[in-house]
Design an enzyme around this catalytic site. Structure first.
Site, short mmCIF file in Angstrom:
data_model
loop_
_atom_site.label_atom_id
_atom_site.label_comp_id
_atom_site.label_asym_id
_atom_site.label_seq_id
_atom_site.Cartn_x
_atom_site.Cartn_y
_atom_site.Cartn_z
CE1 TYR A 29 -2.79 65.62 -61.26
CE2 TYR A 29 -3.32 66.91 -59.32
CZ TYR A 29 -3.13 65.70 -59.92
OH TYR A 29 -3.26 64.55 -59.19
CE LYS B 126 1.58 55.30 -72.95
NZ LYS B 126 1.81 53.85 -72.69
CG ASP C 104 3.03 51.58 -70.28
OD1 ASP C 104 4.11 52.21 -70.30
OD2 ASP C 104 2.54 51.04 -71.30
CG ASP D 1 -1.96 61.89 -57.89
OD1 ASP D 1 -1.77 61.96 -56.66
OD2 ASP D 1 -3.08 61.67 -58.39
CG ASP E 293 -1.64 57.21 -53.90
OD1 ASP E 293 -1.09 58.24 -53.44
OD2 ASP E 293 -2.84 56.94 -53.71
C1 IPM Z 1 -1.82 64.17 -53.64
C2 IPM Z 1 -3.31 64.20 -53.72
C3 IPM Z 1 -3.76 65.48 -54.42
C4 IPM Z 1 -3.23 65.42 -55.83
C5 IPM Z 1 -5.28 65.76 -54.40
C6 IPM Z 1 -5.84 65.76 -53.01
C7 IPM Z 1 -5.61 67.03 -55.11
O1 IPM Z 1 -3.80 63.06 -54.34
O2 IPM Z 1 -1.24 65.09 -53.05
O3 IPM Z 1 -1.23 63.22 -54.16
O4 IPM Z 1 -3.87 64.85 -56.73
O5 IPM Z 1 -2.15 65.96 -56.05
MG MG Z 2 -2.30 61.61 -54.74
#
Ligand code: IPM
Ligand code: MG
Length: 355
Positions: A135, A190, A222, A246, A250
Site C-alpha cells: 500500500y 506468503k 491462501d 484488507d 472482508d
Molecule cells: C479498508 C478499505 C480501504 C483499504 C480502502 C478504502 C482504501 O478497503 O479499510 O479495508 O484498502 O484499506
Molecule cells: Mg478493505
C-alpha cells in the site's frame, strides 16, 4: 475529549449521524467537530484530505470516520481519489495497528452465509498492519496519464516492503492482544513465495520468543483464506500485513452475518485512534436509509475503550446493541423472516433507547 467527526461519502454520512446520536446520548464531556473528507472534500475543496481536515484529525484525541469513495471518482488521478483520504490519515497519524474483530452475535447466527454450527460463538480478532506493505511501497506506481488509465503503457508496478521495526511493533500488538484473549496468534504470510513475508515470518517468530505464554503458528495466506470459511473458530488473533489483512478482514466479516456489523480501530503508538466501520461507502444504497449503522456505533464503543479510556461506556453501547438485536430489530442486511425491519435512523434511535 476532542473527537474529529469525518463522515465522508455514500452511506458514511447516514451511519456516522447515528453513532454521533449514540455518543451524545451518553452525556459525556465530548467535544465533536465535523469536517469533510473523501469525495465530499474533493467537491468542496479540490482535495480528498484538505489541510484543515488533517489538522482537525491530528489535534483530536480520536477520529470517528464513516467511509469514502464513489464510482464517479474512478477516473480521477490517483492522488485525488477519495481513498487517498483514509490512506493519508492512516499514514499522517501513524495509525499502524488496525483491530478488526469478527464476532458472531448469537442473534445473527442464521444471517451468516456459513452453517450456524461453524460460526456460533465465533470471536476472532484480525490485526492488520496498516501503514506499510504494498500500500505504501516506493515507488507507488508510475502514472502515464492523468485520466486514471495508462494509454500506451507497457507495465505498472507497486512494491511490497516491510522494515524490521514495522513488523516488530505490530507483532508486539498482536501478542499483547492475545494475552488478554485465548493466548493464540496466527501470523499470516506468503513466505513460500515472497521475500517480504519470509522476513515477516522470521521477525514475528523472534518477537514471539518474548511471549512464551502465547502460542504462535504461521499460515500461508491462501490457506488462511480457506481455513476462515472451513473452520473459523480455530483462530484467536490473526496478525498479518496490510494487503492480506484488507482481504481477510472482508472475508471474516461475512462469518458474522454482515459486514454492516464490523467495527474497527486503528491506533498509533500514543493511543490516538481512528474508528471506522470495516465496510465501505456503499454508493448503491446511499441516501436510502437502509444502511446498517451498528458497525459505526460499535466503532464508537471501541473509541471510548481505546482512546478515551472509558470501558464502562463502551460496554454500555455494546450491551445496547445486543439488546436491540434481542428485540428483533434488523436493518436490511441482517433482516430475516420473523424479525422487524428498521431503517438506519430507527436502528440508531433503538440503540439510544436501549442505553
Ligand atoms: C479498508 C478499505 C480501504 C483499504 C480502502 C478504502 C482504501 O478497503 O479499510 O479495508 O484498502 O484499506
Ligand atoms: Mg478493505
Amino acid at each position: 475529549m476532542k473527537i474529529a467527526v469525518l463522515p465522508g461519502d455514500g452511506i458514511g454520512t447516514e451511519i456516522v449521524a447515528e453513532a454521533v446520536k449514540v455518543l451524545k446520548a451518553l452525556d459525556l464531556p465530548l467535544e465533536m467537530e465535523t469536517a469533510l473528507v473523501g469525495g465530499a472534500a474533493y467537491e468542496a475543496h479540490g482535495h480528498p484530505l484538505p489541510e484543515a481536515t488533517l489538522k482537525l484529525a491530528k489535534e483530536a484525541d480520536a477520529v470517528l470516520f464513516g467511509a469514502v469513495g464513489d464510482w464517479k471518482y474512478d477516473k480521477l488521478d490517483r492522488p485525488l481519489r477519495p481513498e487517498q483520504a483514509i490512506l493519508g490519515l492512516r499514514k499522517n497519524l501513524g495509525l499502524f495497528a488496525n483491530f478488526r474483530p469478527a464476532i458472531c452475535y448469537e442473534q445473527l447466527v442464521h444471517a451468516s452465509s456459513l452453517k450456524p454450527e461453524l460460526v456460533a460463538g465465533l470471536d476472532i480478532l484480525i490485526i492488520r498492519e496498516l501503514t506499510g506493505d504494498i500500500y505504501f511501497g516506493q515507488p507507488r506506481g508510475r502514472r502515464i496519464a492523468t485520466d486514471g488509465h495508462f494509454p500506451g503503457a507497457e507495465e505498472a508496478f507497486d512494491t511490497m516492503r516491510y522494515s524490521r521495526p514495522e513488523i516488530e511493533r505490530i507483532a508486539h500488538v498482536a501478542f499483547q492482544a492475545a494475552q488478554k484473549r485465548n493466548k493464540r496468534v496466527t501470523s499470516v504470510d506468503k513466505a513460500n513465495v515472497l521475500e517480504t513475508f519470509q522476513f515477516w515470518k522470521d521477525v514475528v517468530s523472534e518477537i514471539g520468543l518474548q511471549y512464551p505464554d502465547v502460542a504462535l503458528d504461521h499460515m500461508y495466506v491462501d490457506n488462511a483464506a480457506m481455513q476462515l470459511v472451513k473452520e473459523p473458530k480455530r483462530f484467536d488473533v490473526v496478525v498479518t500485513g496490510n494487503m492480506f489483512g484488507d482481504i481477510l478482514s472482508d472475508e471474516a466479516s461475512m462469518l458474522t452475518g454482515s459486514i454492516g456489523m464490523l467495527p474497527s480501530a486503528s491506533l498509533n503508538s500514543s493511543g490516538q485512534g481512528l474508528y471506522e466501520p470495516s465496510h465501505g461507502s456503499a454508493p448503491d444504497i446511499a441516501g436510502k436509509g437502509v444502511a446498517n449503522p451498528l458497525a459505526t456505533i460499535l466503532s464508537a464503543a471501541m473509541m471510548l475503550r481505546f482512546s478515551l479510556n472509558d470501558e464502562a461506556s463502551a460496554l454500555r453501547i455494546e450491551a445496547s446493541v445486543k439488546k436491540v438485536l434481542d428485540q428483533g430489530l434488523r436493518t436490511a442486511d441482517i433482516h430475516s423472516a420473523g424479525t422487524t425491519r428498521v431503517s438506519t435512523l430507527e436502528m440508531g434511535d433503538a440503540v439510544v433507547r436501549a442505553l
